[in-house]
Design a protein around this motif. Structure first.
Motif, PDB file in Angstrom:
ATOM      1  N   LEU A   1      15.534  -4.751  -8.883  1.00  0.00           N
ATOM      2  CA  LEU A   1      15.550  -3.332  -8.529  1.00  0.00           C
ATOM      3  C   LEU A   1      14.134  -2.914  -8.174  1.00  0.00           C
ATOM      4  O   LEU A   1      13.209  -3.074  -8.977  1.00  0.00           O
ATOM      5  N   ARG A   2      13.952  -2.379  -6.988  1.00  0.00           N
ATOM      6  CA  ARG A   2      12.619  -1.970  -6.549  1.00  0.00           C
ATOM      7  C   ARG A   2      12.058  -0.860  -7.428  1.00  0.00           C
ATOM      8  O   ARG A   2      10.853  -0.777  -7.657  1.00  0.00           O
ATOM      9  N   GLY A   3      12.927   0.015  -7.925  1.00  0.00           N
ATOM     10  CA  GLY A   3      12.474   1.154  -8.719  1.00  0.00           C
ATOM     11  C   GLY A   3      11.892   0.767 -10.057  1.00  0.00           C
ATOM     12  O   GLY A   3      11.119   1.531 -10.653  1.00  0.00           O
ATOM     13  N   GLU A   4      12.237  -0.413 -10.597  1.00  0.00           N
ATOM     14  CA  GLU A   4      11.742  -0.820 -11.909  1.00  0.00           C
ATOM     15  C   GLU A   4      10.374  -1.482 -11.836  1.00  0.00           C
ATOM     16  O   GLU A   4       9.742  -1.731 -12.864  1.00  0.00           O
ATOM     17  N   GLY A   5       9.923  -1.808 -10.638  1.00  0.00           N
ATOM     18  CA  GLY A   5       8.568  -2.312 -10.464  1.00  0.00           C
ATOM     19  C   GLY A   5       8.374  -3.741 -10.910  1.00  0.00           C
ATOM     20  O   GLY A   5       9.328  -4.509 -11.107  1.00  0.00           O
ATOM     21  N   LEU A   6       7.092  -4.086 -11.085  1.00  0.00           N
ATOM     22  CA  LEU A   6       6.717  -5.468 -11.391  1.00  0.00           C
ATOM     23  C   LEU A   6       6.890  -5.756 -12.876  1.00  0.00           C
ATOM     24  O   LEU A   6       6.238  -5.144 -13.719  1.00  0.00           O
ATOM     25  N   SER A   7       7.791  -6.681 -13.200  1.00  0.00           N
ATOM     26  CA  SER A   7       7.980  -7.164 -14.570  1.00  0.00           C
ATOM     27  C   SER A   7       8.768  -8.460 -14.492  1.00  0.00           C
ATOM     28  O   SER A   7       9.582  -8.659 -13.576  1.00  0.00           O
ATOM     29  N   TRP A   8       8.543  -9.338 -15.481  1.00  0.00           N
ATOM     30  CA  TRP A   8       9.225 -10.637 -15.450  1.00  0.00           C
ATOM     31  C   TRP A   8      10.738 -10.464 -15.540  1.00  0.00           C
ATOM     32  O   TRP A   8      11.497 -11.231 -14.943  1.00  0.00           O
ATOM     33  N   GLY A   9      11.178  -9.463 -16.260  1.00  0.00           N
ATOM     34  CA  GLY A   9      12.613  -9.254 -16.401  1.00  0.00           C
ATOM     35  C   GLY A   9      13.279  -8.708 -15.145  1.00  0.00           C
ATOM     36  O   GLY A   9      14.513  -8.660 -15.063  1.00  0.00           O
ATOM     37  N   ASN A  10      12.470  -8.290 -14.177  1.00  0.00           N
ATOM     38  CA  ASN A  10      13.009  -7.716 -12.943  1.00  0.00           C
ATOM     39  C   ASN A  10      12.977  -8.715 -11.783  1.00  0.00           C
ATOM     40  O   ASN A  10      13.134  -8.329 -10.629  1.00  0.00           O
ATOM     41  N   LEU A  11      12.781  -9.990 -12.104  1.00  0.00           N
ATOM     42  CA  LEU A  11      12.740 -11.025 -11.072  1.00  0.00           C
ATOM     43  C   LEU A  11      14.049 -11.805 -11.038  1.00  0.00           C
ATOM     44  O   LEU A  11      14.645 -12.073 -12.088  1.00  0.00           O
ATOM     45  N   THR A  12      14.479 -12.164  -9.864  1.00  0.00           N
ATOM     46  CA  THR A  12      15.733 -12.904  -9.699  1.00  0.00           C
ATOM     47  C   THR A  12      15.709 -13.684  -8.386  1.00  0.00           C
ATOM     48  O   THR A  12      14.962 -13.344  -7.458  1.00  0.00           O
TER      49      THR A  12
ATOM     50  N   MET B   1       0.791  -1.226   0.000  1.00  0.00           N
ATOM     51  CA  MET B   1       0.000   0.000   0.000  1.00  0.00           C
ATOM     52  C   MET B   1       0.825   1.279   0.000  1.00  0.00           C
ATOM     53  O   MET B   1       0.256   2.372  -0.076  1.00  0.00           O
ATOM     54  N   GLN B   2       2.142   1.193   0.093  1.00  0.00           N
ATOM     55  CA  GLN B   2       2.958   2.406   0.149  1.00  0.00           C
ATOM     56  C   GLN B   2       2.940   3.145  -1.180  1.00  0.00           C
ATOM     57  O   GLN B   2       2.517   2.611  -2.209  1.00  0.00           O
ATOM     58  N   SER B   3       3.408   4.394  -1.156  1.00  0.00           N
ATOM     59  CA  SER B   3       3.466   5.189  -2.380  1.00  0.00           C
ATOM     60  C   SER B   3       4.388   4.507  -3.389  1.00  0.00           C
ATOM     61  O   SER B   3       5.530   4.202  -3.085  1.00  0.00           O
ATOM     62  N   GLY B   4       3.863   4.249  -4.581  1.00  0.00           N
ATOM     63  CA  GLY B   4       4.628   3.520  -5.591  1.00  0.00           C
ATOM     64  C   GLY B   4       4.683   2.031  -5.323  1.00  0.00           C
ATOM     65  O   GLY B   4       5.454   1.322  -5.975  1.00  0.00           O
ATOM     66  N   GLY B   5       3.867   1.538  -4.378  1.00  0.00           N
ATOM     67  CA  GLY B   5       3.869   0.123  -4.028  1.00  0.00           C
ATOM     68  C   GLY B   5       3.137  -0.726  -5.045  1.00  0.00           C
ATOM     69  O   GLY B   5       2.724  -0.266  -6.113  1.00  0.00           O
TER      70      GLY B   5
ATOM     71  N   PRO C   1      -3.066   1.817 -11.096  1.00  0.00           N
ATOM     72  CA  PRO C   1      -2.549   3.194 -10.932  1.00  0.00           C
ATOM     73  C   PRO C   1      -3.570   4.148 -10.325  1.00  0.00           C
ATOM     74  O   PRO C   1      -3.205   5.075  -9.588  1.00  0.00           O
ATOM     75  N   ALA C   2      -4.858   3.921 -10.563  1.00  0.00           N
ATOM     76  CA  ALA C   2      -5.881   4.829 -10.030  1.00  0.00           C
ATOM     77  C   ALA C   2      -5.971   4.768  -8.510  1.00  0.00           C
ATOM     78  O   ALA C   2      -6.510   5.685  -7.878  1.00  0.00           O
ATOM     79  N   SER C   3      -5.425   3.713  -7.913  1.00  0.00           N
ATOM     80  CA  SER C   3      -5.502   3.571  -6.452  1.00  0.00           C
ATOM     81  C   SER C   3      -4.595   4.550  -5.718  1.00  0.00           C
ATOM     82  O   SER C   3      -4.669   4.664  -4.490  1.00  0.00           O
ATOM     83  N   ALA C   4      -3.745   5.282  -6.461  1.00  0.00           N
ATOM     84  CA  ALA C   4      -2.849   6.255  -5.832  1.00  0.00           C
ATOM     85  C   ALA C   4      -3.626   7.327  -5.076  1.00  0.00           C
ATOM     86  O   ALA C   4      -3.083   7.969  -4.164  1.00  0.00           O
ATOM     87  N   ALA C   5      -4.888   7.506  -5.424  1.00  0.00           N
ATOM     88  CA  ALA C   5      -5.692   8.525  -4.743  1.00  0.00           C
ATOM     89  C   ALA C   5      -6.142   8.078  -3.364  1.00  0.00           C
ATOM     90  O   ALA C   5      -6.480   8.913  -2.516  1.00  0.00           O
ATOM     91  N   VAL C   6      -6.142   6.754  -3.094  1.00  0.00           N
ATOM     92  CA  VAL C   6      -6.673   6.267  -1.813  1.00  0.00           C
ATOM     93  C   VAL C   6      -5.619   5.573  -0.948  1.00  0.00           C
ATOM     94  O   VAL C   6      -5.804   5.466   0.264  1.00  0.00           O
ATOM     95  N   THR C   7      -4.526   5.111  -1.536  1.00  0.00           N
ATOM     96  CA  THR C   7      -3.530   4.374  -0.744  1.00  0.00           C
ATOM     97  C   THR C   7      -2.940   5.186   0.414  1.00  0.00           C
ATOM     98  O   THR C   7      -2.641   4.597   1.469  1.00  0.00           O
ATOM     99  N   PRO C   8      -2.749   6.511   0.279  1.00  0.00           N
ATOM    100  CA  PRO C   8      -2.220   7.247   1.451  1.00  0.00           C
ATOM    101  C   PRO C   8      -3.105   7.160   2.684  1.00  0.00           C
ATOM    102  O   PRO C   8      -2.613   7.241   3.812  1.00  0.00           O
TER     103      PRO C   8
END
Length: 559
Positions: free
Chosen positions: A326-337, A121-125, A132-139
């Motif tokens: 890398l946490r900054g790159e977000g959810l993607s198959w190429g970002n898993l290790t 639920m954190q910002s950018g979580g 993406p629309a949930s950014a208005a309520v997650t805070p």
């Protein structure tokens, strides 16, 4: 003709067992109370309350704890009551595997579940990445009610099981009798079902309250992030952070202990005065409804919602965080290790040292606890004498009082100037703390196994010339061994993930898996911390499955 000397298998050393329990459990708690009522060497019974009332910050902390307990009871009831009705009164309850799945939130360490929700639920979580629309309520999640939600999702299985079992015991004949006399569903619920549920609900609500105000993991993670402090987090701060203030810590611990003991006393009154006989000689049958149509769809939807909220969200976050490059790159198959797991478990790494420390401490504590717990459980027997009843009471105290309160008492007791044994700040102090905290599990398992045995078994061994040692080794020990094994595994499982005792007792530069997770999360090295969480939960799950496999009741059910 001489009378037979054969009698129930005797257990000596009852006074010694009582004395050891008094040293391990009772004296540390009494030392907390004494320290809190004698500030500066002056005896003042009201000192703990005066310390809190005269300090606006501490009074706010006390009110925060009490308010949090009431709020969690309310939300837990909203979650548990409909679920209990669905599982007891509809055909969905035939899916017995759901009961096992619904226990997962309760068996998950609270601090791990809290971390999972924070990552989601954190910002950018993960919530904002998926929607993406949930950014208005997650805070808004990072608030008092977000904390209530997290704690309620952890505790609702406990209340659910109590309510479901009570509903199953309310035979269908009681509802049918009301229906025959023209009662509507609402009237039956108000006049028949709810009054019979009141006793179980009262007990469950009080236990939820005690568990909430005694909880440390969620307040230490989520509570600190939103600036919401409770008794447990403040006790930890006064002991673990400079300047150390044992006076305020013991005052808060005494008040917390007093509240919990009052709740346990109220629970005893409810249990003894407000219970009903629901099982009679005629037998009973529970009336269940089919789970089809809109009602069935709504029931399954509610169940799926609870499973996603209590299990899906936190475990998705934990596992995903442990796999991201890398946490900054977000959810993607190429970002898993899997590199974080290799780094964590590589020989000589800090994570591997922490894991080995946890396993070593848990093994040592479990072995000592199973020896002491077996002795105490056999000494208690059926608790017929005052000495046995006191031994039983003292053995249950660690499960009755908040863990952080008992840890504070152990620190005061074993770190006292007059203590001849230099145990504090050593490996042995950690083992002793784990033993004291989790000793009740072995005692209860062994006591339960021993209580089911017919004394004639031991008498028969003595009649045929067997010595006490022989009777114990060849007759009694094999029969109580499953209880001993279950106690050992339960102590190992919980010791392996213990947080509050580890944070306060561990010697400098020593870490366990729990403190490693906590430290990595606090320092921003989330992937390593979550990888350790996955490994720790995996070990816990494997051992719980082993406990279930060794459970003699399960084996009897399969025959």
């Amino acid at each position: 003709m001489k009378k037979s000397s054969v009698r129930t298998f005797p257990w000596r050393g009852g006074s010694l067992a009582l004395g050891i329990l008094a040293i391990l459990v009772l004296l540390p708690l009494l030392l907390i109370f004494w320290t809190s009522i004698s500030p500066g060497g002056r005896l003042d019974i009201g000192a703990p309350l005066k310390t809190i009332v005269n300090n606006r910050g501490l009074l706010e902390v006390l009110l925060n704890s009490l308010g949090l307990g009431v709020s969690v009871i309310a939300l837990t009831t909203i979650f548990a009551l409909p679920l209990a009705w669905i599982m007891a009164k509809t055909s969905i309850g035939r899916h017995r595997w759901l009961d096992v799945v619904l226990l997962i939130p309760f068996m998950t360490p609270p601090y791990i579940g809290s971390m999972g929700w924070m990552l989601f639920m954190q910002s950018g979580g993960y919530m904002e990445q998926l929607l993406p629309a949930s950014a208005a309520v997650t805070p808004y999640f990072f608030s008092y009610w977000g904390m209530v939600l997290i704690m309620s999702l952890h505790l609702f299985p406990f209340l659910y099981l109590l309510l479901r079992n009570s509903l199953l015991q309310i035979g269908g004949s009681l509802e049918e009798a009301a229906a025959v006399h023209g009662a509507s569903f609402a009237y039956k619920s108000r006049k028949v079902i709810l009054p019979l549920l009141l006793s179980s609900y009262g007990l469950g609500a009080l236990l939820i309250f005690v568990k909430t105000i005694a909880e440390f993991g969620t307040p230490a993670t989520f509570g600190r992030k939103i600036g919401f402090y409770v008794l447990t987090s403040e006790i930890h701060r006064y002991i673990a952070s400079w300047p150390i203030d044992f006076g305020k810590a013991t005052s808060l611990a005494s008040v917390l202990l007093g509240v919990c003991l009052v709740m346990w006393y109220i629970q005893t009154l409810i249990s003894s005065r407000y219970s009903y006989r629901l099982v009679g000689g005629k037998g009973m049958r529970s009336k269940s409804k089919t789970s089809g149509g809109l009602a069935g769809l709504a029931s399954w939807g509610y169940l799926v919602f609870l499973l996603i909220a209590s299990i899906g969200v936190p475990y998705f976050s934990i596992i995903t965080a442990s796999l991201l490059k890398l946490r900054g790159e977000g959810l993607s198959w190429g970002n898993l290790t899997l590199n974080h797991y290799w780094e964590l478990l590589s020989p000589g790494s800090p994570g591997m040292h922490a894991l080995i420390n946890s396993l070593g401490l848990a093994v040592a504590a479990s072995c000592i606890a199973v020896i002491l717990g077996t002795w105490f459980g056999l000494t208690i027997g059926k608790a017929s004498s005052w000495r046995q009843k006191l031994t039983d009471l003292f053995s249950l105290l660690p499960n009755t009082v908040p863990g952080i309160v008992l840890v504070v008492g152990l620190i005061l007791f074993w770190n006292a100037r007059w203590m001849p044994i230099p145990l504090y700040n050593t490996y042995g102090m950690v083992v002793l703390t784990y033993v004291v905290l989790f000793l009740p599990y072995t005692v209860q398992y062994v006591k339960s196994s021993y209580g089911q045995l017919d004394p004639a078994l031991m008498q028969a061994g003595q009649v045929f010339g067997g010595s006490r040692i022989y009777v114990f080794r060849r007759i009694l020990l094999p029969l109580i061994l499953p209880g001993m094994a279950a106690g050992w595994m339960m102590t190992f499982t919980i010791s392996n993930r213990e947080l509050v005792a580890s944070l306060l007792i561990l010697p400098p530069s020593m870490q366990t898996s729990a403190t490693y997770i906590f430290a990595q999360f606090e320092q921003g090295a989330v992937p390593l911390g979550m990888a350790m969480a996955v490994v720790s939960v995996g070990i816990t799950t494997a051992l719980l499955l082993a406990i279930e496999y060794l459970n003699p009741d399960r084996k009897r059910r399969q025959r």
